[in-house]
Enzyme design. Structure first.
Site, PDB file in Angstrom:
ATOM      1  N   ASP A   1      96.271  99.775-115.697  1.00 11.40           N
ATOM      2  CA  ASP A   1      96.007 101.220-115.669  1.00 11.40           C
ATOM      3  C   ASP A   1      95.293 101.603-116.961  1.00 11.40           C
ATOM      4  O   ASP A   1      95.780 101.295-118.054  1.00 11.40           O
ATOM      5  CB  ASP A   1      97.331 101.993-115.530  1.00 11.40           C
ATOM      6  CG  ASP A   1      97.109 103.464-115.261  1.00 11.40           C
ATOM      7  OD1 ASP A   1      97.510 103.953-114.189  1.00 11.40           O
ATOM      8  OD2 ASP A   1      96.527 104.161-116.137  1.00 11.40           O
TER       9      ASP A   1
ATOM     10  N   ASP B   1      91.410 104.620-111.787  1.00 10.60           N
ATOM     11  CA  ASP B   1      91.622 103.850-113.025  1.00 10.60           C
ATOM     12  C   ASP B   1      92.746 102.838-112.917  1.00 10.60           C
ATOM     13  O   ASP B   1      93.280 102.414-113.930  1.00 10.60           O
ATOM     14  CB  ASP B   1      91.848 104.795-114.209  1.00 10.60           C
ATOM     15  CG  ASP B   1      93.279 105.274-114.309  1.00 10.60           C
ATOM     16  OD1 ASP B   1      93.942 105.400-113.261  1.00 10.60           O
ATOM     17  OD2 ASP B   1      93.747 105.502-115.439  1.00 10.60           O
ATOM     18  N   GLU B   2      93.109 102.423-111.697  1.00  5.76           N
ATOM     19  CA  GLU B   2      94.207 101.457-111.603  1.00  5.76           C
ATOM     20  C   GLU B   2      94.011 100.462-110.479  1.00  5.76           C
ATOM     21  O   GLU B   2      93.398 100.778-109.467  1.00  5.76           O
ATOM     22  CB  GLU B   2      95.562 102.166-111.463  1.00  5.76           C
ATOM     23  CG  GLU B   2      95.594 103.171-110.364  1.00  5.76           C
ATOM     24  CD  GLU B   2      96.962 103.816-110.184  1.00  5.76           C
ATOM     25  OE1 GLU B   2      97.973 103.109-110.205  1.00  5.76           O
ATOM     26  OE2 GLU B   2      96.994 105.037-109.990  1.00  5.76           O
TER      27      GLU B   2
HETATM   28  P1  TTP Z   1      96.236 108.631-114.915  1.00  2.00           P
HETATM   29  O1  TTP Z   1      96.133 107.133-114.990  1.00  2.00           O
HETATM   30  O2  TTP Z   1      97.464 109.207-114.306  1.00  2.00           O
HETATM   31  O3  TTP Z   1      96.126 109.257-116.379  1.00  2.00           O
HETATM   32  P2  TTP Z   1      95.237 108.815-117.604  1.00  2.00           P
HETATM   33  O4  TTP Z   1      94.497 107.542-117.351  1.00  2.00           O
HETATM   34  O5  TTP Z   1      94.390 109.968-118.019  1.00  2.00           O
HETATM   35  O6  TTP Z   1      96.316 108.605-118.735  1.00  2.00           O
HETATM   36  P3  TTP Z   1      97.373 107.405-118.883  1.00  2.00           P
HETATM   37  O7  TTP Z   1      97.023 106.738-120.179  1.00  2.00           O
HETATM   38  O8  TTP Z   1      98.719 108.053-118.924  1.00  2.00           O
HETATM   39  O9  TTP Z   1      97.193 106.483-117.716  1.00  2.00           O
HETATM   40  O10 TTP Z   1      94.995 109.219-114.142  1.00  2.00           O
HETATM   41  C1  TTP Z   1      93.704 108.641-114.202  1.00  2.00           C
HETATM   42  C2  TTP Z   1      92.646 109.737-114.215  1.00  2.00           C
HETATM   43  O11 TTP Z   1      92.792 110.562-113.056  1.00  2.00           O
HETATM   44  C3  TTP Z   1      92.740 110.675-115.394  1.00  2.00           C
HETATM   45  O12 TTP Z   1      92.040 110.183-116.518  1.00  2.00           O
HETATM   46  C4  TTP Z   1      92.175 111.944-114.861  1.00  2.00           C
HETATM   47  C5  TTP Z   1      92.499 111.922-113.384  1.00  2.00           C
HETATM   48  N1  TTP Z   1      93.656 112.807-113.104  1.00  2.00           N
HETATM   49  C6  TTP Z   1      93.389 114.117-112.708  1.00  2.00           C
HETATM   50  O13 TTP Z   1      92.247 114.527-112.561  1.00  2.00           O
HETATM   51  N2  TTP Z   1      94.454 114.953-112.506  1.00  2.00           N
HETATM   52  C7  TTP Z   1      95.758 114.550-112.660  1.00  2.00           C
HETATM   53  O14 TTP Z   1      96.705 115.341-112.465  1.00  2.00           O
HETATM   54  C8  TTP Z   1      96.006 113.192-113.064  1.00  2.00           C
HETATM   55  C9  TTP Z   1      97.414 112.700-113.272  1.00  2.00           C
HETATM   56  C10 TTP Z   1      94.933 112.359-113.281  1.00  2.00           C
HETATM   57 MG    MG Z   2      95.452 105.876-116.525  1.00  2.00          MG
END
Ligand code: TTP
Ligand code: MG
Length: 358
Positions: A11, A109-110
């Site tokens: 992730d 992103d995962e």
């Molecule tokens: P996530 O992997 O949940 O968050 P992140 O990568 O920003 O942070 P983390 O380090 O905790 O993993 O989500 C991936 C992307 O999806 C994030 O960069 C932006 C988008 N996203 C939204 O647009 N709205 C949301 O509510 C969430 C959770 C994510």
């Molecule tokens: Mg993320």
């Protein structure tokens, strides 16, 4: 010889914000918030994500942008560039899938990879994870966290355990020790409302959920109660789906309060479609099938789908179809707690060169 599967969940860290920092070096060292225009605190949208510095001020994904502004007025506020995120995501996924053909992307992103046949044991998998993280960082300048476990559920929880740039290895014999202290809300599908109901049942941790009577959970939550109990025991048999590309794209939302007014539900449908339609366009994806999901206040859940003869990415068509599919489930004397929309049977169109040359 290991007799357990070895699954990695990768992730990316603060993904949208990380891409923005990479593109604009002067953002480094500042709190960066990606989302709606804050309009000096009057903005109405939400935060998509923010970097870890902004998180120190309490800013979080999905928070109203006006609240973020109050918490962090000195932050740098950036509008999202989905096209760019889709390209970076694609490039990083290309790196990840080299590590195993058992590769499944589950979000922008995962991704999961099954490396059971690629490594000797969990230590070896840890080394592989370090190599993968370094390659992503060197080539794409984006930081990733990796979770390693005997199944997808544990791997996903593990990647979230130590962020950013963490690697968390949970061997089969450590699963119980890893899971037990986690708050129950970390499990997939347990949102704030389910969390509140569980709390009334004196269940706050995964360990308490594991000890709960499965039948009681089913009485309260329907079949999801059973799944919840299985997850609390660390059980997940699901395979890393091969084939690579995302199989479906969608969004769902749980209402703050259960609703019976179809207008509010239709507004929510419009909002959900607006959100994920951006992703369809950015990734150049067309679909054939639309599925809606409705969960009532008693957790009874229905899905209903329509498949077209053709591939499309028409936003109004998604909205109209989703509303038509939902109609029979509304005004039936039960309130709705969740609505979701998903499109599947996807076709990935080649990007035009001009779009790729960002
Ligand atoms: P996530 O992997 O949940 O968050 P992140 O990568 O920003 O942070 P983390 O380090 O905790 O993993 O989500 C991936 C992307 O999806 C994030 O960069 C932006 C988008 N996203 C939204 O647009 N709205 C949301 O509510 C969430 C959770 C994510
Ligand atoms: Mg993320």
């Amino acid at each position: 010889m290991v007799n357990s599967r070895i699954i990695l969940h990768i992730d990316l860290d603060a993904f949208y914000a990380a891409v923005e920092e990479r593109e604009t070096p002067k953002l480094k060292g500042k709190p960066v918030i990606v989302g709606a225009d804050p309009k000096n605190g009057q903005g109405r949208g939400v935060v998509a994500t923010c970097n870890y510095l902004a998180r120190e001020f309490g800013v979080r994904s999905a928070m109203p942008i006006s609240k973020a502004w109050k918490l962090c007025p000195q932050g740098i506020y950036v509008r999202p560039n989905f096209l760019l995120y889709a390209k970076v995501s694609h490039d990083i996924m290309t790196i990840i899938r080299k590590y195993s053909d058992k590769f499944e992307q589950v979000g922008i992103d995962e991704a999961f990879i099954d490396v059971t046949d690629k490594v000797n044991d969990f230590e070896d998998a840890g080394k592989l994870a370090e190599k993968l993280k370094k390659e992503i960082l060197n080539k794409e300048k984006i930081s990733a966290s990796v979770g390693i476990g005997p199944n997808k559920l544990i791997a996903k929880l593990a990647s979230d355990y130590k962020k950013p740039y963490g690697t968390t290895v949970v061997k089969p014999e450590d699963v119980k020790r890893f899971l037990d202290p986690l708050p129950a809300r970390k499990l997939i599908g347990i949102g704030p409302k389910t969390e509140a109901v569980l709390k009334e049942m004196k269940i706050e941790t995964v360990s308490q959920l594991a000890k709960a009577d499965a039948k009681t959970l089913v009485d309260v939550f329907g079949v999801f109660g059973y799944r919840m109990h299985e997850m609390a025991l660390g059980m997940d048999e699901s395979e890393v789906a091969e084939g690579g590309e995302i199989k479906s794209i969608g969004r769902e939302t749980t209402f703050e309060e259960d609703v019976d007014n179809p207008e509010i539900i239709f507004d929510a449908i419009d909002e959900l479609v607006d959100e994920f339609h951006e992703e369809l366009i950015a990734s150049n994806i067309q679909f054939k099938t639309i599925t809606i999901k409705i969960r009532y206040e008693n957790f009874e859940t229905h899905t209903h789908a329509k498949t077209f003869e053709f591939h499309t990415n028409d936003k109004e068509l998604i909205k109209d179809t989703a509303k038509a599919l939902s109609q029979p489930f509304l005004n039936v004397g039960r309130k709705v707690r969740l609505i979701g929309i998903r499109v599947s049977v996807l076709k990935f169109k080649e990007k035009q060169k001009t779009l790729l040359a960002l």
